[in-house]
Design a protein around this motif. Structure first.
Motif, PDB file in Angstrom:
ATOM      1  N   MET A   1       0.861  -1.177   0.000  1.00  0.00           N
ATOM      2  CA  MET A   1       0.000   0.000   0.000  1.00  0.00           C
ATOM      3  C   MET A   1       0.905   1.237   0.000  1.00  0.00           C
ATOM      4  SD  MET A   1      -2.930   1.081   2.776  1.00  0.00           S
ATOM      5  CE  MET A   1      -4.073  -0.150   2.248  1.00  0.00           C
ATOM      6  N   SER A   2       0.587   2.185  -0.850  1.00  0.00           N
ATOM      7  CA  SER A   2       1.417   3.392  -0.929  1.00  0.00           C
ATOM      8  C   SER A   2       1.198   4.265   0.306  1.00  0.00           C
ATOM      9  CB  SER A   2       1.065   4.183  -2.191  1.00  0.00           C
ATOM     10  OG  SER A   2      -0.153   4.870  -2.019  1.00  0.00           O
ATOM     11  N   ASP A   3       2.173   5.143   0.541  1.00  0.00           N
ATOM     12  CA  ASP A   3       2.065   6.063   1.672  1.00  0.00           C
ATOM     13  C   ASP A   3       0.812   6.924   1.581  1.00  0.00           C
ATOM     14  OD1 ASP A   3       4.442   5.069   2.537  1.00  0.00           O
ATOM     15  OD2 ASP A   3       5.633   6.803   1.943  1.00  0.00           O
ATOM     16  N   LEU A   4       0.496   7.367   0.364  1.00  0.00           N
ATOM     17  CA  LEU A   4      -0.665   8.242   0.175  1.00  0.00           C
ATOM     18  C   LEU A   4      -1.973   7.500   0.440  1.00  0.00           C
ATOM     19  CD1 LEU A   4      -1.410  11.094  -0.434  1.00  0.00           C
ATOM     20  CD2 LEU A   4      -1.397  10.559  -2.865  1.00  0.00           C
ATOM     21  N   SER A   5      -2.064   6.249   0.009  1.00  0.00           N
ATOM     22  CA  SER A   5      -3.309   5.508   0.252  1.00  0.00           C
ATOM     23  C   SER A   5      -3.448   5.163   1.738  1.00  0.00           C
ATOM     24  CB  SER A   5      -3.400   4.257  -0.620  1.00  0.00           C
ATOM     25  OG  SER A   5      -2.375   3.352  -0.311  1.00  0.00           O
ATOM     26  N   ALA A   6      -2.332   4.929   2.427  1.00  0.00           N
ATOM     27  CA  ALA A   6      -2.393   4.690   3.881  1.00  0.00           C
ATOM     28  C   ALA A   6      -2.884   5.945   4.595  1.00  0.00           C
ATOM     29  CB  ALA A   6      -1.018   4.270   4.409  1.00  0.00           C
ATOM     30  N   LEU A   7      -2.425   7.115   4.147  1.00  0.00           N
ATOM     31  CA  LEU A   7      -2.868   8.376   4.746  1.00  0.00           C
ATOM     32  C   LEU A   7      -4.352   8.611   4.476  1.00  0.00           C
ATOM     33  CD1 LEU A   7      -2.319  11.027   6.224  1.00  0.00           C
ATOM     34  CD2 LEU A   7      -1.586  11.995   4.038  1.00  0.00           C
ATOM     35  N   ARG A   8      -4.785   8.375   3.235  1.00  0.00           N
ATOM     36  CA  ARG A   8      -6.217   8.539   2.919  1.00  0.00           C
ATOM     37  C   ARG A   8      -7.074   7.620   3.776  1.00  0.00           C
ATOM     38  NH1 ARG A   8      -5.013   8.065  -2.720  1.00  0.00           N
ATOM     39  NH2 ARG A   8      -4.400  10.107  -3.425  1.00  0.00           N
ATOM     40  N   ARG A   9      -6.613   6.398   3.941  1.00  0.00           N
ATOM     41  CA  ARG A   9      -7.354   5.422   4.737  1.00  0.00           C
ATOM     42  C   ARG A   9      -7.456   5.867   6.195  1.00  0.00           C
ATOM     43  NH1 ARG A   9      -5.433  -0.625   6.156  1.00  0.00           N
ATOM     44  NH2 ARG A   9      -7.301  -1.181   7.293  1.00  0.00           N
ATOM     45  N   ALA A  10      -6.408   6.490   6.723  1.00  0.00           N
ATOM     46  CA  ALA A  10      -6.380   6.937   8.125  1.00  0.00           C
ATOM     47  C   ALA A  10      -7.342   8.086   8.390  1.00  0.00           C
ATOM     48  CB  ALA A  10      -4.960   7.344   8.518  1.00  0.00           C
ATOM     49  N   LYS A  11      -7.822   8.723   7.356  1.00  0.00           N
ATOM     50  CA  LYS A  11      -8.710   9.871   7.511  1.00  0.00           C
ATOM     51  C   LYS A  11     -10.184   9.483   7.523  1.00  0.00           C
ATOM     52  CE  LYS A  11      -5.529  13.234   5.683  1.00  0.00           C
ATOM     53  NZ  LYS A  11      -5.450  13.926   6.951  1.00  0.00           N
ATOM     54  N   ARG A  12     -10.516   8.329   7.012  1.00  0.00           N
ATOM     55  CA  ARG A  12     -11.914   7.910   6.844  1.00  0.00           C
ATOM     56  C   ARG A  12     -12.283   6.851   7.874  1.00  0.00           C
ATOM     57  NH1 ARG A  12     -14.437  11.184   3.134  1.00  0.00           N
ATOM     58  NH2 ARG A  12     -12.880  11.897   1.666  1.00  0.00           N
ATOM     59  N   PRO A  13     -13.460   6.952   8.459  1.00  0.00           N
ATOM     60  CA  PRO A  13     -13.883   5.919   9.399  1.00  0.00           C
ATOM     61  C   PRO A  13     -14.180   4.615   8.670  1.00  0.00           C
ATOM     62  CG  PRO A  13     -15.692   7.428   8.993  1.00  0.00           C
ATOM     63  CD  PRO A  13     -14.474   7.982   8.278  1.00  0.00           C
ATOM     64  N   ARG A  14     -13.874   3.504   9.310  1.00  0.00           N
ATOM     65  CA  ARG A  14     -14.205   2.196   8.738  1.00  0.00           C
ATOM     66  C   ARG A  14     -15.710   1.951   8.835  1.00  0.00           C
ATOM     67  NH1 ARG A  14     -10.668  -2.836  10.150  1.00  0.00           N
ATOM     68  NH2 ARG A  14      -9.523  -1.891   8.467  1.00  0.00           N
ATOM     69  N   THR A  15     -16.303   2.486   9.900  1.00  0.00           N
ATOM     70  CA  THR A  15     -17.735   2.314  10.134  1.00  0.00           C
ATOM     71  C   THR A  15     -18.324   3.638  10.606  1.00  0.00           C
ATOM     72  OG1 THR A  15     -19.367   1.235  11.579  1.00  0.00           O
ATOM     73  CG2 THR A  15     -17.138   1.426  12.432  1.00  0.00           C
ATOM     74  N   PRO A  16     -19.564   3.934  10.272  1.00  0.00           N
ATOM     75  CA  PRO A  16     -20.191   5.175  10.758  1.00  0.00           C
ATOM     76  C   PRO A  16     -20.252   5.244  12.291  1.00  0.00           C
ATOM     77  CG  PRO A  16     -21.536   4.170   9.030  1.00  0.00           C
ATOM     78  CD  PRO A  16     -20.444   3.199   9.346  1.00  0.00           C
ATOM     79  N   LEU A  17     -20.170   4.099  12.952  1.00  0.00           N
ATOM     80  CA  LEU A  17     -20.183   4.085  14.421  1.00  0.00           C
ATOM     81  C   LEU A  17     -18.990   4.827  15.019  1.00  0.00           C
ATOM     82  CD1 LEU A  17     -21.264   0.398  15.101  1.00  0.00           C
ATOM     83  CD2 LEU A  17     -22.670   2.456  15.263  1.00  0.00           C
ATOM     84  N   ALA A  18     -17.905   4.956  14.247  1.00  0.00           N
ATOM     85  CA  ALA A  18     -16.713   5.657  14.732  1.00  0.00           C
ATOM     86  C   ALA A  18     -16.867   7.171  14.646  1.00  0.00           C
ATOM     87  CB  ALA A  18     -15.482   5.221  13.935  1.00  0.00           C
ATOM     88  N   GLY A  19     -17.934   7.627  14.018  1.00  0.00           N
ATOM     89  CA  GLY A  19     -18.154   9.059  13.831  1.00  0.00           C
ATOM     90  C   GLY A  19     -17.996   9.404  12.368  1.00  0.00           C
ATOM     91  N   PRO A  20     -18.678  10.435  11.921  1.00  0.00           N
ATOM     92  CA  PRO A  20     -18.606  10.800  10.505  1.00  0.00           C
ATOM     93  C   PRO A  20     -17.221  11.323  10.124  1.00  0.00           C
ATOM     94  CG  PRO A  20     -19.860  12.433  11.735  1.00  0.00           C
ATOM     95  CD  PRO A  20     -19.543  11.325  12.694  1.00  0.00           C
ATOM     96  N   TYR A  21     -16.988  11.380   8.854  1.00  0.00           N
ATOM     97  CA  TYR A  21     -15.731  11.897   8.315  1.00  0.00           C
ATOM     98  C   TYR A  21     -15.418  13.257   8.931  1.00  0.00           C
ATOM     99  CZ  TYR A  21     -12.617  13.997   4.841  1.00  0.00           C
ATOM    100  OH  TYR A  21     -11.582  14.630   4.217  1.00  0.00           O
ATOM    101  N   GLY A  22     -14.228  13.384   9.490  1.00  0.00           N
ATOM    102  CA  GLY A  22     -13.799  14.646  10.084  1.00  0.00           C
ATOM    103  C   GLY A  22     -14.313  14.894  11.494  1.00  0.00           C
ATOM    104  N   HIS A  23     -15.108  13.969  12.049  1.00  0.00           N
ATOM    105  CA  HIS A  23     -15.678  14.137  13.391  1.00  0.00           C
ATOM    106  C   HIS A  23     -15.626  12.826  14.177  1.00  0.00           C
ATOM    107  CE1 HIS A  23     -17.238  18.168  12.674  1.00  0.00           C
ATOM    108  NE2 HIS A  23     -17.561  17.751  11.467  1.00  0.00           N
ATOM    109  N   PRO A  24     -14.437  12.354  14.525  1.00  0.00           N
ATOM    110  CA  PRO A  24     -14.354  11.070  15.237  1.00  0.00           C
ATOM    111  C   PRO A  24     -14.940  11.166  16.642  1.00  0.00           C
ATOM    112  CG  PRO A  24     -12.213  12.140  15.173  1.00  0.00           C
ATOM    113  CD  PRO A  24     -13.131  12.959  14.308  1.00  0.00           C
TER     114      PRO A  24
END
Length: 168
Positions: A1-24
Motif C-alpha cells: 500500500m502506498s504512503d498516500l493511500s495509507a494516509l487517505r485510509r487513516a482519515k476515513r472511518p471504517r464504520t459510521p459508528l466511529a463518527g462521521p468523516y472529520g468528526h471522530p
C-alpha cells in the motif's frame, strides 16, 4: 500500500459508528474521563487541606469511577480508529503506544477506585490519590501522542482539500 493511500485510509472511518468523516467520536468521548479524573484530583487536593474532607473524598471516589467507565467507552471508539491504520506505519506504532498508556491509566484509576471503596471514607485515601496521580501522568503522555496522531499524522482529520474549502 502506498504512503498516500495509507494516509487517505487513516482519515476515513471504517464504520459510521466511529463518527462521521472529520468528526471522530473518540476525540469527543475522551473529554469525559479526562474531565472526571481532573476533577477527582482537585477534590483529592482539597480534601487534604479541608477541615471537613468527607464530601470531597466521596466526590473524588465517584469521579474516578465515572472516569473509568468513560475511558472504557472512549476506548471502544479508539479501537475503531486504530483499525484503519496500516500495519507497519509510524502512525500505527504511535497509536499502539497511545493505547498502551491508556490501558495503564485505566488500570491505575480502577485500582484507585477500589482503594477508595475499601479505604477510609472520612479522610483522604492517600494510596488512591497516588494511583490516580500516576494514572494522570499516563493520561498526559497518552494525550501528547493522541495529539501527534491527529495534528502531525492526520489520523481522522479531514483531508487538505476539505480543509481548504473553509479558507476560500
Amino acid at each position: 500500500m502506498s504512503d498516500l493511500s495509507a494516509l487517505r485510509r487513516a482519515k476515513r472511518p471504517r464504520t459510521p459508528l466511529a463518527g462521521p468523516y472529520g468528526h471522530p467520536f473518540h476525540a469527543m468521548l475522551v473529554t469525559v474521563p479526562i474531565g472526571a479524573w481532573t476533577g477527582a484530583l482537585v477534590f483529592d487536593l482539597v480534601s487534604f487541606f479541608s477541615g471537613d474532607p468527607e464530601a470531597f473524598v466521596r466526590g473524588a471516589k465517584w469521579l474516578v469511577g465515572i472516569g473509568v467507565i468513560g475511558a472504557l467507552v472512549a476506548a471502544v471508539f479508539g479501537l475503531m480508529d486504530l483499525s484503519i491504520l496500516t500495519r507497519g506505519t509510524k502512525a500505527r506504532r504511535v497509536a499502539l503506544t497511545h493505547m498502551a498508556l491508556n490501558i495503564a491509566a485505566i488500570v491505575l484509576f480502577a485500582v484507585s477506585f477500589l482503594l477508595r471503596l475499601n479505604g477510609p471514607q472520612e479522610g483522604p485515601a492517600v494510596a488512591g490519590f497516588v494511583a490516580a496521580l500516576v494514572g494522570f501522568a499516563a493520561v498526559g503522555a497518552s494525550g501528547f501522542l493522541g495529539g501527534e496522531l491527529t495534528y502531525r499524522h492526520g489520523v481522522r482529520v479531514a483531508d487538505e482539500e476539505t480543509q481548504a474549502q473553509a479558507h476560500r
